[in-house]
Design a protein around this motif. Structure first.
Motif, PDB file in Angstrom:
ATOM      1  N   ALA A 116       0.834  -1.196   0.000  1.00  0.00           N
ATOM      2  CA  ALA A 116       0.000   0.000   0.000  1.00  0.00           C
ATOM      3  C   ALA A 116       0.870   1.248   0.000  1.00  0.00           C
ATOM      4  O   ALA A 116       2.069   1.184   0.277  1.00  0.00           O
ATOM      5  CB  ALA A 116      -0.916   0.018   1.229  1.00  0.00           C
ATOM      6  N   ARG A 117       0.243   2.367  -0.304  1.00  0.00           N
ATOM      7  CA  ARG A 117       0.917   3.647  -0.099  1.00  0.00           C
ATOM      8  C   ARG A 117       0.851   3.967   1.386  1.00  0.00           C
ATOM      9  O   ARG A 117      -0.233   3.963   1.988  1.00  0.00           O
ATOM     10  CB  ARG A 117       0.256   4.768  -0.892  1.00  0.00           C
ATOM     11  CG  ARG A 117       0.937   6.113  -0.683  1.00  0.00           C
ATOM     12  CD  ARG A 117       0.292   7.222  -1.472  1.00  0.00           C
ATOM     13  NE  ARG A 117       0.902   8.506  -1.170  1.00  0.00           N
ATOM     14  CZ  ARG A 117       0.504   9.675  -1.693  1.00  0.00           C
ATOM     15  NH1 ARG A 117      -0.495   9.697  -2.555  1.00  0.00           N
ATOM     16  NH2 ARG A 117       1.113  10.793  -1.335  1.00  0.00           N
ATOM     17  N   VAL A 118       1.991   4.235   1.988  1.00  0.00           N
ATOM     18  CA  VAL A 118       2.082   4.424   3.432  1.00  0.00           C
ATOM     19  C   VAL A 118       2.358   5.893   3.733  1.00  0.00           C
ATOM     20  O   VAL A 118       3.287   6.495   3.194  1.00  0.00           O
ATOM     21  CB  VAL A 118       3.200   3.540   4.019  1.00  0.00           C
ATOM     22  CG1 VAL A 118       3.482   3.923   5.464  1.00  0.00           C
ATOM     23  CG2 VAL A 118       2.812   2.070   3.924  1.00  0.00           C
ATOM     24  N   THR A 119       1.537   6.468   4.602  1.00  0.00           N
ATOM     25  CA  THR A 119       1.775   7.799   5.146  1.00  0.00           C
ATOM     26  C   THR A 119       2.010   7.663   6.638  1.00  0.00           C
ATOM     27  O   THR A 119       1.249   6.973   7.333  1.00  0.00           O
ATOM     28  CB  THR A 119       0.577   8.732   4.898  1.00  0.00           C
ATOM     29  OG1 THR A 119       0.368   8.870   3.490  1.00  0.00           O
ATOM     30  CG2 THR A 119       0.821  10.108   5.506  1.00  0.00           C
ATOM     31  N   VAL A 120       3.053   8.303   7.134  1.00  0.00           N
ATOM     32  CA  VAL A 120       3.408   8.220   8.553  1.00  0.00           C
ATOM     33  C   VAL A 120       3.213   9.582   9.201  1.00  0.00           C
ATOM     34  O   VAL A 120       3.710  10.593   8.704  1.00  0.00           O
ATOM     35  CB  VAL A 120       4.870   7.771   8.745  1.00  0.00           C
ATOM     36  CG1 VAL A 120       5.220   7.723  10.233  1.00  0.00           C
ATOM     37  CG2 VAL A 120       5.112   6.424   8.094  1.00  0.00           C
ATOM     38  N   VAL A 121       2.470   9.602  10.296  1.00  0.00           N
ATOM     39  CA  VAL A 121       2.366  10.797  11.140  1.00  0.00           C
ATOM     40  C   VAL A 121       2.516  10.322  12.572  1.00  0.00           C
ATOM     41  O   VAL A 121       1.649   9.614  13.098  1.00  0.00           O
ATOM     42  CB  VAL A 121       1.026  11.531  10.954  1.00  0.00           C
ATOM     43  CG1 VAL A 121       1.000  12.789  11.821  1.00  0.00           C
ATOM     44  CG2 VAL A 121       0.805  11.892   9.488  1.00  0.00           C
TER      45      VAL A 121
END
Length: 262
Positions: free
Chosen positions: A28-33
């Motif tokens: 998947a496309r991963v976004t980290v916050v």
């Protein structure tokens, strides 16, 4: 392409978060916050007494100064994902240390998952149980079992469906063993943690007292059917517990009505 939002409570530079990114980037496309510093045991808290600054570390990777995991999910959903669009899945972890039994209520890791399901987003909290807190960091723990587990669960959710109703999330705990020694998955209930009090009193050079709150050993009350999360970990299973946010004691409503009216 599927979109996964990642966060944690150990901080944006934690080794468990890096392992999570490695495990999920292929699917998947991963976004980290993530919080800029460790926020363990902060519970389901929002920061309301000061502004928060989101800093871009690299593409699709952000840290938020002095934020809680709940802040990270809340701010991400409202600002990175706009126009009604939401990530397909929120995953919090990989936490260094267990989140079982009543520790779920303390856990920043679990609280990020709580916040996600409040926004209608499927969520998983995942934690690596350690024999001691240095096991994962100083001894080069490979997180292989945790990575295999979260990849399998995330794929099953993204390509199929989330198995729980609204305002419920999956709480996953990984036993402190190599992947080859794992007996499999076990669906569990949250156990009955037994607590002590580990508080150390100290004096600073000016004679002012302060306290350190320590770590309690993993002691629990055994369930008759051995179906709790602690028992599963003890027997070298991955523990997967369905957790709901409704904390009402439904079985006590009638008793309470009778008590009040008599």
């Amino acid at each position: 392409m599927f979109q996964i939002l990642l966060t944690n409570d150990d901080g944006y530079d934690a080794v468990g978060l890096k392992a999570l990114i490695e495990a999920l980037s292929p699917i998947a496309r991963v976004t980290v916050v993530a919080p800029a510093k460790n926020k363990s045991a902060c519970g389901h808290s929002l920061t309301l007494d000061r502004p928060l600054r989101m800093i871009c570390v690299q593409d699709d990777f952000y840290k938020i100064d002095d934020a809680t995991p709940t802040d990270c999910v809340y701010i991400s959903v409202g600002n990175l994902f706009k126009d009604g669009y939401k990530p397909d899945l929120v995953i919090s972890g990989i936490n260094i240390g267990a989140n079982m039994g009543e520790d779920i209520t303390y856990s920043g890791t679990c609280s990020a998952a709580m916040e996600a399901v409040l926004h209608g987003i499927p969520a998983i909290a995942i934690s690596q149980v350690c024999k001691n807190m240095c096991q994962g960091i100083e001894n080069g723990w490979d997180f292989e079992l945790a990575k295999q587990t979260i990849s399998k669960l995330a794929t099953k959710i993204l390509e199929g469906s989330f198995p729980l109703d609204e305002r419920k999330f999956l709480n996953v705990n990984i036993p402190p063993i190599k992947a080859k020694d794992c007996k499999g998955f076990k669906i569990t209930k949250a156990g009955f943690r037994e607590y002590g009090n580990d508080t150390d009193r100290h004096l600073n050079p000016r004679g002012e007292e302060f306290y350190w709150i320590g770590l309690h050993p993993l002691i629990w009350k055994s369930s008759d059917d051995k179906s709790c999360d602690f028992e599963a970990i003890k027997e070298n299973y991955v523990s997967i517990s369905p957790i709901m946010l409704d904390m009402t004691s439904h079985s006590d409503i009638k008793n309470l009505e009778n008590w009040l009216n008599n």
